[in-house]
Motif scaffolding. Structure first.
Motif, short mmCIF file in Angstrom:
data_model
loop_
_atom_site.label_atom_id
_atom_site.label_comp_id
_atom_site.label_asym_id
_atom_site.label_seq_id
_atom_site.Cartn_x
_atom_site.Cartn_y
_atom_site.Cartn_z
N SER A 77 -34.90 107.99 61.36
CA SER A 77 -33.57 108.15 61.94
C SER A 77 -32.92 106.80 62.30
O SER A 77 -31.76 106.77 62.71
CB SER A 77 -33.63 109.04 63.18
N ASN B 188 -39.10 108.52 62.68
CA ASN B 188 -39.12 109.39 61.50
C ASN B 188 -37.89 109.21 60.62
O ASN B 188 -37.30 110.17 60.12
CB ASN B 188 -39.27 110.86 61.91
N ARG C 59 -44.46 110.37 69.55
CA ARG C 59 -43.63 111.18 70.46
C ARG C 59 -43.14 110.38 71.67
O ARG C 59 -43.44 110.72 72.83
CB ARG C 59 -44.39 112.43 70.91
N ASP D 283 -42.72 105.19 59.68
CA ASP D 283 -42.09 106.39 60.23
C ASP D 283 -41.96 106.35 61.75
O ASP D 283 -40.92 106.74 62.30
CB ASP D 283 -42.84 107.64 59.78
N MET D 284 -42.98 105.87 62.45
CA MET D 284 -42.89 105.87 63.92
C MET D 284 -41.88 104.85 64.42
O MET D 284 -41.09 105.13 65.33
CB MET D 284 -44.26 105.62 64.53
N GLN E 88 -35.92 107.19 73.03
CA GLN E 88 -35.33 107.47 71.72
C GLN E 88 -33.81 107.35 71.77
O GLN E 88 -33.18 106.85 70.83
CB GLN E 88 -35.73 108.87 71.26
#
Length: 549
Positions: free
Chosen positions: A285, A283, A254, A278-279, A260
């Protein structure tokens, strides 16, 4: 007259530069301990649980860049150690698990504590072998180490039947073969340089393969030469100075929205030394629309495996970054300078720590501020898994001369054993473990190992009487419907003193700095019990706010 296979095993480890292994002693490898009684060719650290021993071996691997070694007995000992094997796989770290096995005449008969290690570890380990011939033990162990350390590093299991270890052999120990280091071709480095020169908003995402000192220095040189904002991956934010104007944050659990936005707003992403899980990709993007991705990793099988790449390069991080820094980068345009300032500004904006008041205890941020003030530039910080770690990940400003050790798998229980291993490996450095009250009682018994080894660990326990991360998720997905997360804890300061360590308690914010200074000065292990707020469940959220969403 020959030597035992156990002696041949030990000599082969030593010829590979192994000077330390970790264990809980087991009857299935008594022959190994017998040989060390006569000739202690390596330091065998006796631990209190195989999970702790394996986590120590994993931490030692992270510190040395070479294979970490753990001995565990068959059956229960092996399964206890498996948590670190999974962490090693997730974090791409070289770990050798030398596991006891029943005697060869009992194999396949469902003997007590017999295991089929290939089935049990097949999804975790890079390779699983069982030694049936004492003449081949050096060959198998040497191959296991090479496999563990090469390509994408990871865990390798070697099963050792009791009678094989005790058997005599005339075979000779084996040492390392010449190292093979993947390096980028000049044409590949030139292609990356051209793409960076054309890009308007490039960023670099750096993983654990750049953690060695040469990788850190090369990263800084390349980032400065090419005016690149630097993102670190989860548990690797120590690779780059956070006060450096190019640092942009950590792509972990997070990450704040401004970090981000920078990562997603890049038009070119250069990923070095990371498998891009994924991190690291927010995830999945990254790459997003309009983004090109370059991935540099020493294992071709990992390039483009998770995300599509515009260019893939098989290379270790340090030589690639050194070659990139040596290229004649064009002078940074005003637009590029502005981009770097924007990225670092986003980090600065959200990394400033202002601890919050709470009715039920102290905000753990006060301990992070105390650490920031009092820890030396070469400190080692180990982190367990839990919501308390959010204060460190978001707010502690690492220097590239400091070291962070954590489990990329998010495994609870690594913090204390990793700190013990670090303090044994580096007695000249301050070693601080950040642990929650949950993780503290999973592997905190390794404090006894620290006392025995005279390892000066400083264990900081965030004590809010709760499994904080699970409570966060309960309040997020089922607000107010909490169950099974409340804890009843001991007085951790008294607990520490019962082990023979120094014990301290922090109840108020103004106590954090003085108590930390006293703990750092202790001539032996020390534990700080920090009575923290549950309402301030992590660095960015309160339970009240989660329930009101």
């Amino acid at each position: 007259m020959g030597k035992t296979a156990a002696k041949l095993l030990l000599d082969t480890l030593v010829m590979h530069g192994v000077d330390r292994a970790f264990c809980v002693p087991g009857e299935s490898y008594l022959a190994v301990m017998s040989e060390l009684h006569d000739d202690p060719v390596l330091h065998l650290v006796t631990c209190r649980h195989e999970g702790g021993a394996a986590f120590m071996a994993l931490a030692d691997a992270k510190l040395t860049g070479k294979v970490g070694v753990v001995f565990a007995s068959r059956g229960p000992g092996a399964t206890n150690a498996s948590i670190a094997a999974h962490s090693a796989e997730q974090g791409a770290q070289p770990l050798l698990l030398l596991l006891g096995q029943v005697g060869t005449r009992r194999l396949g008969r469902n003997a007590t504590q017999e295991m089929d290690f290939t089935k049990t570890f097949g999804d975790i380990a890079k390779r699983v072998e069982e030694v049936h011939d004492p003449d081949r033990i050096a060959e198998i162990v040497a191959r296991a180490i090479r496999i563990a350390e090469s390509g994408t590093p990871g865990p390798v299991v070697v099963a050792l039947p009791t009678d094989v270890l005790e058997a005599l052999t005339d075979a000779k120990p084996l040492g390392r073969q010449p190292a093979v280091q993947a390096r980028a071709a000049d044409s590949d480095v030139a292609a990356v340089a051209d793409m960076l020169a054309e890009a308007e908003r490039p960023v670099i995402i750096v993983g654990g393969r750049a953690h060695r000192p040469d990788g850190r220095q090369a990263l800084r040189s390349a980032a400065e030469a090419w005016s690149l904002p630097v993102f670190a991956t989860f548990e690797h934010q120590d690779v780059f100075d956070h006060d450096h104007p190019n640092f942009a944050g950590e792509l972990g659990i997070r990450p704040p929205a401004p970090w981000q936005e920078i990562a997603k707003g890049a038009d070119l992403v250069l990923a070095v030394g990371t498998r891009l899980g994924d991190m690291a990709t927010l995830n999945g993007s990254i790459p997003g629309p309009g983004q090109r991705l370059i991935q540099v990793y020493p294992d071709a099988a990992q390039i483009g495996r998770n995300q599509p790449v515009a260019l893939g390069i098989v290379s270790e991080a340090a030589p690639f970054l050194e070659a990139l820094a040596a290229r004649n980068a064009p002078p940074a345009s005003e637009a590029r300078k502005s981009w770097v300032r924007k990225a670092h500004g986003a980090y600065e904006q959200t990394s400033r720590l202002e601890p919050r008041d709470a009715p039920d205890g102290m905000d753990f941020g006060h301990m992070i501020l105390a650490m920031q003030k009092h820890l030396p530039a070469d400190a080692v910080i180990t982190s367990d898994a839990g919501s308390f770690a959010s204060w460190m990940h978001r707010h502690f400003r690492f220097k590239a001369t400091q070291t962070l050790l954590g489990s990329e798998a998010g495994a609870m229980g690594m913090g204390v054993p990793a700190a013990v291993a670090a303090a044994i490996r580096h007695p000249e450095r301050q070693v601080v473990a950040l642990v929650g009250d949950g993780g503290a009682l999973m592997t905190g018994s390794e404090l006894a190992t620290a006392v025995k080894e005279k390892a000066k660990v400083r264990i900081v326990i965030s004590n809010n009487n709760n499994y904080g991360t699970i409570r966060f998720h309960q309040e997020t997905h089922f607000p107010g419907r909490t169950h099974a997360t409340d804890l009843v804890n001991p007085d951790f300061a008294a607990w520490a003193r019962a082990f023979g360590a120094a014990g301290f308690t922090v109840r108020k914010a103004e106590e954090a700095g003085p108590v930390l200074k006293e703990a750092l000065a202790a001539d032996g292990p020390a534990v700080i019990d920090v009575l923290t707020s549950l309402e301030n469940v992590d660095s960015a959220n309160t339970i009240k706010a989660l329930r009101s969403r």
